[in-house]
Design a protein around this motif. Structure first.
Motif, PDB file in Angstrom:
ATOM      1  N   ASN A   5       0.849  -1.177   0.000  1.00 14.15           N
ATOM      2  CA  ASN A   5       0.000   0.000   0.000  1.00 14.15           C
ATOM      3  C   ASN A   5       0.895   1.241   0.000  1.00 14.15           C
ATOM      4  OD1 ASN A   5      -1.624   2.203   0.756  1.00 14.15           O
ATOM      5  ND2 ASN A   5      -2.985   0.925   1.983  1.00 14.15           N
ATOM      6  N   ARG A   6       1.102   1.823  -1.160  1.00 15.72           N
ATOM      7  CA  ARG A   6       2.034   2.953  -1.313  1.00 15.72           C
ATOM      8  C   ARG A   6       1.534   4.201  -0.570  1.00 15.72           C
ATOM      9  NH1 ARG A   6       6.082   0.712  -1.349  1.00 15.72           N
ATOM     10  NH2 ARG A   6       7.180   2.577  -1.944  1.00 15.72           N
ATOM     11  N   THR A   7       0.214   4.403  -0.531  1.00 22.25           N
ATOM     12  CA  THR A   7      -0.330   5.560   0.182  1.00 22.25           C
ATOM     13  C   THR A   7      -0.004   5.467   1.669  1.00 22.25           C
ATOM     14  OG1 THR A   7      -2.141   5.703  -1.417  1.00 22.25           O
ATOM     15  CG2 THR A   7      -2.442   6.867   0.674  1.00 22.25           C
ATOM     16  N   LEU A   8      -0.188   4.291   2.248  1.00 22.37           N
ATOM     17  CA  LEU A   8       0.139   4.091   3.658  1.00 22.37           C
ATOM     18  C   LEU A   8       1.638   4.233   3.889  1.00 22.37           C
ATOM     19  CD1 LEU A   8      -0.695   3.388   6.542  1.00 22.37           C
ATOM     20  CD2 LEU A   8      -0.527   0.970   5.910  1.00 22.37           C
ATOM     21  N   THR A   9       2.428   3.710   2.986  1.00 27.57           N
ATOM     22  CA  THR A   9       3.886   3.817   3.099  1.00 27.57           C
ATOM     23  C   THR A   9       4.309   5.277   3.171  1.00 27.57           C
ATOM     24  OG1 THR A   9       4.200   1.770   1.870  1.00 27.57           O
ATOM     25  CG2 THR A   9       6.085   3.247   1.992  1.00 27.57           C
ATOM     26  N   LYS A  10       3.775   6.097   2.286  1.00 26.05           N
ATOM     27  CA  LYS A  10       4.127   7.522   2.277  1.00 26.05           C
ATOM     28  C   LYS A  10       3.641   8.225   3.541  1.00 26.05           C
ATOM     29  CE  LYS A  10       4.301   7.966  -2.707  1.00 26.05           C
ATOM     30  NZ  LYS A  10       3.684   8.561  -3.898  1.00 26.05           N
ATOM     31  N   LYS A  11       2.436   7.885   3.987  1.00 25.30           N
ATOM     32  CA  LYS A  11       1.886   8.521   5.184  1.00 25.30           C
ATOM     33  C   LYS A  11       2.728   8.200   6.418  1.00 25.30           C
ATOM     34  CE  LYS A  11      -2.314   8.800   7.949  1.00 25.30           C
ATOM     35  NZ  LYS A  11      -3.694   8.323   8.097  1.00 25.30           N
ATOM     36  N   VAL A  12       3.050   6.942   6.616  1.00 26.14           N
ATOM     37  CA  VAL A  12       3.836   6.531   7.779  1.00 26.14           C
ATOM     38  C   VAL A  12       5.269   7.035   7.669  1.00 26.14           C
ATOM     39  CG1 VAL A  12       4.775   4.538   9.017  1.00 26.14           C
ATOM     40  CG2 VAL A  12       2.407   4.516   8.239  1.00 26.14           C
ATOM     41  N   GLY A  13       5.848   6.958   6.483  1.00 24.92           N
ATOM     42  CA  GLY A  13       7.232   7.370   6.269  1.00 24.92           C
ATOM     43  C   GLY A  13       7.471   8.858   6.405  1.00 24.92           C
ATOM     44  N   LYS A  14       6.414   9.672   6.395  1.00 28.91           N
ATOM     45  CA  LYS A  14       6.568  11.117   6.562  1.00 28.91           C
ATOM     46  C   LYS A  14       6.945  11.496   7.989  1.00 28.91           C
ATOM     47  CE  LYS A  14       3.577  12.927   2.976  1.00 28.91           C
ATOM     48  NZ  LYS A  14       2.345  13.668   2.677  1.00 28.91           N
ATOM     49  N   GLY A  15       6.585  10.664   8.935  1.00 31.91           N
ATOM     50  CA  GLY A  15       6.873  10.968  10.333  1.00 31.91           C
ATOM     51  C   GLY A  15       8.351  10.785  10.649  1.00 31.91           C
ATOM     52  N   GLU A  16       8.755  11.339  11.763  1.00 33.78           N
ATOM     53  CA  GLU A  16      10.142  11.149  12.204  1.00 33.78           C
ATOM     54  C   GLU A  16      10.352   9.695  12.597  1.00 33.78           C
ATOM     55  OE1 GLU A  16       9.498  12.449  16.838  1.00 33.78           O
ATOM     56  OE2 GLU A  16      10.264  13.912  15.424  1.00 33.78           O
ATOM     57  N   CYS A  17      11.597   9.286  12.717  1.00 35.75           N
ATOM     58  CA  CYS A  17      11.911   7.932  13.167  1.00 35.75           C
ATOM     59  C   CYS A  17      11.318   7.757  14.566  1.00 35.75           C
ATOM     60  CB  CYS A  17      13.413   7.685  13.190  1.00 35.75           C
ATOM     61  SG  CYS A  17      13.859   6.057  13.828  1.00 35.75           S
ATOM     62  N   ALA A  18      10.533   6.715  14.732  1.00 31.47           N
ATOM     63  CA  ALA A  18       9.849   6.483  16.005  1.00 31.47           C
ATOM     64  C   ALA A  18      10.815   6.204  17.148  1.00 31.47           C
ATOM     65  CB  ALA A  18       8.865   5.326  15.858  1.00 31.47           C
ATOM     66  N   TRP A  19      12.042   5.798  16.841  1.00 34.90           N
ATOM     67  CA  TRP A  19      12.999   5.477  17.904  1.00 34.90           C
ATOM     68  C   TRP A  19      13.981   6.593  18.178  1.00 34.90           C
ATOM     69  CZ3 TRP A  19      14.579  -0.318  17.270  1.00 34.90           C
ATOM     70  CH2 TRP A  19      13.510  -1.097  17.674  1.00 34.90           C
ATOM     71  N   CYS A  20      14.633   7.075  17.148  1.00 36.27           N
ATOM     72  CA  CYS A  20      15.689   8.063  17.400  1.00 36.27           C
ATOM     73  C   CYS A  20      15.244   9.495  17.122  1.00 36.27           C
ATOM     74  CB  CYS A  20      16.937   7.725  16.592  1.00 36.27           C
ATOM     75  SG  CYS A  20      16.794   8.017  14.817  1.00 36.27           S
ATOM     76  N   GLY A  21      14.083   9.670  16.481  1.00 38.00           N
ATOM     77  CA  GLY A  21      13.570  11.009  16.223  1.00 38.00           C
ATOM     78  C   GLY A  21      14.157  11.706  15.013  1.00 38.00           C
ATOM     79  N   TRP A  22      14.969  11.005  14.231  1.00 37.56           N
ATOM     80  CA  TRP A  22      15.614  11.606  13.063  1.00 37.56           C
ATOM     81  C   TRP A  22      14.569  12.034  12.049  1.00 37.56           C
ATOM     82  CZ3 TRP A  22      18.154   8.939   8.416  1.00 37.56           C
ATOM     83  CH2 TRP A  22      19.049   9.811   7.777  1.00 37.56           C
ATOM     84  N   ARG A  23      14.664  13.269  11.581  1.00 40.36           N
ATOM     85  CA  ARG A  23      13.720  13.802  10.595  1.00 40.36           C
ATOM     86  C   ARG A  23      14.348  13.940   9.211  1.00 40.36           C
ATOM     87  NH1 ARG A  23       9.020  16.115  11.825  1.00 40.36           N
ATOM     88  NH2 ARG A  23       8.435  16.218  14.002  1.00 40.36           N
ATOM     89  N   ALA A  24      15.660  14.095   9.169  1.00 43.96           N
ATOM     90  CA  ALA A  24      16.340  14.292   7.881  1.00 43.96           C
ATOM     91  C   ALA A  24      16.429  12.963   7.146  1.00 43.96           C
ATOM     92  CB  ALA A  24      17.736  14.865   8.119  1.00 43.96           C
ATOM     93  N   GLY A  25      16.637  13.058   5.854  1.00 36.53           N
ATOM     94  CA  GLY A  25      16.835  11.837   5.078  1.00 36.53           C
ATOM     95  C   GLY A  25      15.565  11.014   4.952  1.00 36.53           C
ATOM     96  N   ARG A  26      15.734   9.798   4.501  1.00 37.45           N
ATOM     97  CA  ARG A  26      14.553   8.963   4.287  1.00 37.45           C
ATOM     98  C   ARG A  26      14.262   8.075   5.490  1.00 37.45           C
ATOM     99  NH1 ARG A  26      16.407   4.100   0.221  1.00 37.45           N
ATOM    100  NH2 ARG A  26      17.662   3.113   1.815  1.00 37.45           N
TER     101      ARG A  26
END
Length: 93
Positions: A5-26
């Motif tokens: 589900n590409r729409t879900l992938t994009k939606k979830v992937g927009k958030g910061e890393c759930a563990w380390c909080g990294w926002r930069a990069g993919r």
């Protein structure tokens, strides 16, 4: 296992890393339970480093812990401690 589900992938992937909080990069939209459905509750946004740690270290450790937990007499579900944050909060004195 990649999300179909590409729409879900994009939606979830927009958030910061759930563990380390990294926002930069993919970030990756990773399944929490591979065999589970493609739903938002079964997805976590992780950076490449945390995704590797989650897949190779944490998930196997959780599986072993839950397997042992299920073997205890009277256990029927997940531990109650998993329902909340386990960090202690200090009241203002």
């Amino acid at each position: 296992m990649a999300f179909q589900n590409r729409t879900l992938t994009k939606k979830v992937g927009k958030g910061e890393c759930a563990w380390c909080g990294w926002r930069a990069g993919r970030r990756f939209a990773c399944h929490i339970i591979d065999e589970g459905p493609e739903r938002e509750w079964n997805a976590i946004s992780l950076c490449p480093n945390c995704s590797t740690v989650f897949d190779e270290k944490v998930r196997p450790m959780l599986w072993r812990a839950l397997t042992e937990w299920q073997r205890l007499p009277g256990v029927k579900g997940l531990p109650d401690s998993w329902r909340k944050d386990n960090k202690l909060t200090r009241s203002a004195e």
